[in-house]
Scaffold this motif. Structure first.
Motif, PDB file in Angstrom:
ATOM      1  N   ARG A  20       0.835  -1.210   0.000  1.00  0.00           N
ATOM      2  CA  ARG A  20       0.000   0.000   0.000  1.00  0.00           C
ATOM      3  C   ARG A  20       0.870   1.261   0.000  1.00  0.00           C
ATOM      4  O   ARG A  20       0.550   2.239  -0.670  1.00  0.00           O
ATOM      5  CB  ARG A  20      -0.920  -0.020   1.238  1.00  0.00           C
ATOM      6  N   VAL A  21       1.975   1.222   0.741  1.00  0.00           N
ATOM      7  CA  VAL A  21       2.877   2.375   0.783  1.00  0.00           C
ATOM      8  C   VAL A  21       3.466   2.628  -0.616  1.00  0.00           C
ATOM      9  O   VAL A  21       3.561   3.774  -1.061  1.00  0.00           O
ATOM     10  CB  VAL A  21       3.991   2.176   1.835  1.00  0.00           C
ATOM     11  N   ARG A  22       3.803   1.571  -1.311  1.00  0.00           N
ATOM     12  CA  ARG A  22       4.326   1.734  -2.684  1.00  0.00           C
ATOM     13  C   ARG A  22       3.276   2.346  -3.601  1.00  0.00           C
ATOM     14  O   ARG A  22       3.582   3.200  -4.430  1.00  0.00           O
ATOM     15  CB  ARG A  22       4.813   0.390  -3.246  1.00  0.00           C
ATOM     16  N   GLU A  23       2.010   1.919  -3.443  1.00  0.00           N
ATOM     17  CA  GLU A  23       0.924   2.505  -4.257  1.00  0.00           C
ATOM     18  C   GLU A  23       0.786   3.998  -3.982  1.00  0.00           C
ATOM     19  O   GLU A  23       0.643   4.800  -4.902  1.00  0.00           O
ATOM     20  CB  GLU A  23      -0.415   1.822  -3.933  1.00  0.00           C
ATOM     21  N   LEU A  24       0.808   4.358  -2.710  1.00  0.00           N
ATOM     22  CA  LEU A  24       0.679   5.777  -2.349  1.00  0.00           C
ATOM     23  C   LEU A  24       1.856   6.571  -2.914  1.00  0.00           C
ATOM     24  O   LEU A  24       1.684   7.689  -3.407  1.00  0.00           O
ATOM     25  CB  LEU A  24       0.609   5.943  -0.827  1.00  0.00           C
ATOM     26  N   GLY A  25       3.045   5.995  -2.866  1.00  0.00           N
ATOM     27  CA  GLY A  25       4.239   6.651  -3.391  1.00  0.00           C
ATOM     28  C   GLY A  25       4.103   6.919  -4.883  1.00  0.00           C
ATOM     29  O   GLY A  25       4.452   8.004  -5.372  1.00  0.00           O
ATOM     30  N   ALA A  26       3.558   5.957  -5.608  1.00  0.00           N
ATOM     31  CA  ALA A  26       3.373   6.110  -7.054  1.00  0.00           C
ATOM     32  C   ALA A  26       2.350   7.212  -7.335  1.00  0.00           C
ATOM     33  O   ALA A  26       2.524   8.027  -8.251  1.00  0.00           O
ATOM     34  CB  ALA A  26       2.921   4.790  -7.658  1.00  0.00           C
ATOM     35  N   GLU A  27       1.293   7.238  -6.532  1.00  0.00           N
ATOM     36  CA  GLU A  27       0.253   8.255  -6.698  1.00  0.00           C
ATOM     37  C   GLU A  27       0.812   9.661  -6.452  1.00  0.00           C
ATOM     38  O   GLU A  27       0.559  10.597  -7.212  1.00  0.00           O
ATOM     39  CB  GLU A  27      -0.853   7.954  -5.672  1.00  0.00           C
ATOM     40  N   THR A  29       3.926  10.540  -6.646  1.00  0.00           N
ATOM     41  CA  THR A  29       4.884  10.818  -7.728  1.00  0.00           C
ATOM     42  C   THR A  29       4.161  11.415  -8.935  1.00  0.00           C
ATOM     43  O   THR A  29       4.617  12.404  -9.520  1.00  0.00           O
ATOM     44  CB  THR A  29       5.611   9.521  -8.151  1.00  0.00           C
ATOM     45  N   ARG A  30       3.022  10.834  -9.292  1.00  0.00           N
ATOM     46  CA  ARG A  30       2.239  11.355 -10.432  1.00  0.00           C
ATOM     47  C   ARG A  30       1.722  12.763 -10.125  1.00  0.00           C
ATOM     48  O   ARG A  30       1.835  13.670 -10.937  1.00  0.00           O
ATOM     49  CB  ARG A  30       1.036  10.445 -10.724  1.00  0.00           C
ATOM     50  N   ASP A  31       1.157  12.947  -8.933  1.00  0.00           N
ATOM     51  CA  ASP A  31       0.486  14.210  -8.599  1.00  0.00           C
ATOM     52  C   ASP A  31       1.437  15.400  -8.450  1.00  0.00           C
ATOM     53  O   ASP A  31       1.031  16.533  -8.670  1.00  0.00           O
ATOM     54  CB  ASP A  31      -0.307  14.069  -7.293  1.00  0.00           C
ATOM     55  N   TYR A  32       2.669  15.153  -8.054  1.00  0.00           N
ATOM     56  CA  TYR A  32       3.596  16.261  -7.778  1.00  0.00           C
ATOM     57  C   TYR A  32       4.649  16.439  -8.864  1.00  0.00           C
ATOM     58  O   TYR A  32       5.654  17.113  -8.637  1.00  0.00           O
ATOM     59  CB  TYR A  32       4.263  16.073  -6.415  1.00  0.00           C
ATOM     60  N   GLN A  33       4.411  15.843 -10.049  1.00  0.00           N
ATOM     61  CA  GLN A  33       5.354  16.036 -11.166  1.00  0.00           C
ATOM     62  C   GLN A  33       5.589  17.528 -11.388  1.00  0.00           C
ATOM     63  O   GLN A  33       4.632  18.291 -11.478  1.00  0.00           O
ATOM     64  CB  GLN A  33       4.777  15.443 -12.455  1.00  0.00           C
ATOM     65  N   GLY A  34       6.818  17.931 -11.456  1.00  0.00           N
ATOM     66  CA  GLY A  34       7.117  19.318 -11.796  1.00  0.00           C
ATOM     67  C   GLY A  34       7.049  20.298 -10.642  1.00  0.00           C
ATOM     68  O   GLY A  34       7.348  21.472 -10.821  1.00  0.00           O
ATOM     69  N   LEU A  59      10.720  11.404  -6.923  1.00  0.00           N
ATOM     70  CA  LEU A  59      10.833  12.849  -7.128  1.00  0.00           C
ATOM     71  C   LEU A  59      11.884  13.381  -6.172  1.00  0.00           C
ATOM     72  O   LEU A  59      12.098  12.792  -5.104  1.00  0.00           O
ATOM     73  CB  LEU A  59       9.512  13.554  -6.776  1.00  0.00           C
ATOM     74  N   PRO A  60      12.530  14.521  -6.518  1.00  0.00           N
ATOM     75  CA  PRO A  60      13.385  15.137  -5.508  1.00  0.00           C
ATOM     76  C   PRO A  60      12.477  15.713  -4.432  1.00  0.00           C
ATOM     77  O   PRO A  60      11.448  16.315  -4.752  1.00  0.00           O
ATOM     78  CB  PRO A  60      14.096  16.254  -6.279  1.00  0.00           C
ATOM     79  N   LEU A  61      12.786  15.504  -3.185  1.00  0.00           N
ATOM     80  CA  LEU A  61      11.925  16.052  -2.131  1.00  0.00           C
ATOM     81  C   LEU A  61      12.742  16.439  -0.924  1.00  0.00           C
ATOM     82  O   LEU A  61      13.882  16.018  -0.764  1.00  0.00           O
ATOM     83  CB  LEU A  61      10.818  15.055  -1.752  1.00  0.00           C
ATOM     84  N   GLU A  62      12.138  17.275  -0.086  1.00  0.00           N
ATOM     85  CA  GLU A  62      12.758  17.638   1.184  1.00  0.00           C
ATOM     86  C   GLU A  62      11.967  17.003   2.305  1.00  0.00           C
ATOM     87  O   GLU A  62      10.776  16.747   2.154  1.00  0.00           O
ATOM     88  CB  GLU A  62      12.753  19.169   1.352  1.00  0.00           C
ATOM     89  N   MET A  63      12.631  16.770   3.434  1.00  0.00           N
ATOM     90  CA  MET A  63      11.937  16.214   4.584  1.00  0.00           C
ATOM     91  C   MET A  63      12.100  17.127   5.785  1.00  0.00           C
ATOM     92  O   MET A  63      13.203  17.542   6.114  1.00  0.00           O
ATOM     93  CB  MET A  63      12.459  14.818   4.909  1.00  0.00           C
ATOM     94  N   GLU A  64      10.987  17.426   6.410  1.00  0.00           N
ATOM     95  CA  GLU A  64      10.977  18.209   7.638  1.00  0.00           C
ATOM     96  C   GLU A  64      10.270  17.403   8.715  1.00  0.00           C
ATOM     97  O   GLU A  64       9.449  16.535   8.403  1.00  0.00           O
ATOM     98  CB  GLU A  64      10.244  19.541   7.416  1.00  0.00           C
TER      99      GLU A  64
END
Ligand code: 5GP
Ligand code: MG
Ligand code: MG
Length: 177
Positions: A20-27, A29-34, A59-64
């Motif tokens: 499920r975590v992998r599915e959410l990650g893919a979702e 990834t699609r939603d935050y393109q760009g 995606l490149p991301l930051e973590m807080e």
């Protein structure tokens, strides 16, 4: 026999959680393109979920990280929430995705969203591994939701009972609680 076997039963096994975590990650990834993405992880419960989810996002991301303490009456939150550890920089103009372990009454998330919204992010969304809708006291829109569960007290994969059991690789239920 693992140390927890006598105390904890399985609700969602490791395979199910990871899939499920992998599915959410893919979702995500699609939603935050760009767009730049910042994951705002709520300490301590969401950390296991956040680490796996971050690795499932291409995606490149930051973590807080943000720590909250809610004044608890037994196993229930009173809705009085305080930020104990704040994020490390201004959040203005950023695309924020708040990562939580579980939304129970919704009072903690409601407070957090209010606090983050006041910092003028570019966008603000919520990912929660679990939701207990039967206990909701305020409506929270969960944009990325792992599983909906019944009103049971769960442990594991970041969730604690008296600060223990966070390191179980699955979502379990305390036996006899
Ligand atoms: P809320 O403010 O939505 O009622 O509660 C949020 C917090 O209460 C969660 O982030 C979590 O720390 C704790 N919580 C709520 N339900 C459970 C549960 O079933 N198990 C554990 N371990 N913590 C819970
Ligand atoms: Mg939490
Ligand atoms: Mg806790």
């Amino acid at each position: 026999m693992p140390f927890y076997e006598k105390e904890v039963g399985t609700l969602l096994d490791e395979k199910k959680v990871q899939a499920r975590v992998r599915e959410l990650g893919a979702e995500i990834t699609r939603d935050y393109q760009g767009s730049d993405l910042t994951l705002v992880c709520v300490l301590k419960g969401s950390t296991f979920f956040a680490m796996d989810l971050a690795r499932a996002i291409d995606l490149p991301l930051e973590m807080e990280f943000l720590g909250v303490s809610s004044y608890q009456g037994g196993t229930e939150t009173t809705g009085e929430v305080r930020i104990t550890t704040d994020v490390s920089k201004p959040m203005a103009g950023k695309h924020l995705l708040v990562i939580e372990d579980i939304i129970d009454t919704g009072l903690t998330m409601s407070f957090l969203l209010e606090s983050l919204r006041a910092r003028h992010p570019a966008s603000l969304k919520v990912a929660s591994l679990l939701e207990k809708p039967s206990r909701a006291r305020t409506k929270i829109q969960i944009d990325y939701k792992g599983f909906v569960i019944d009103d049971v007290f769960v442990v594991g994969y970041g969730l604690d009972y008296g600060e223990k059991y966070r390191n179980l690789p699955f979502i379990g239920v305390m036996k006899g609680k």
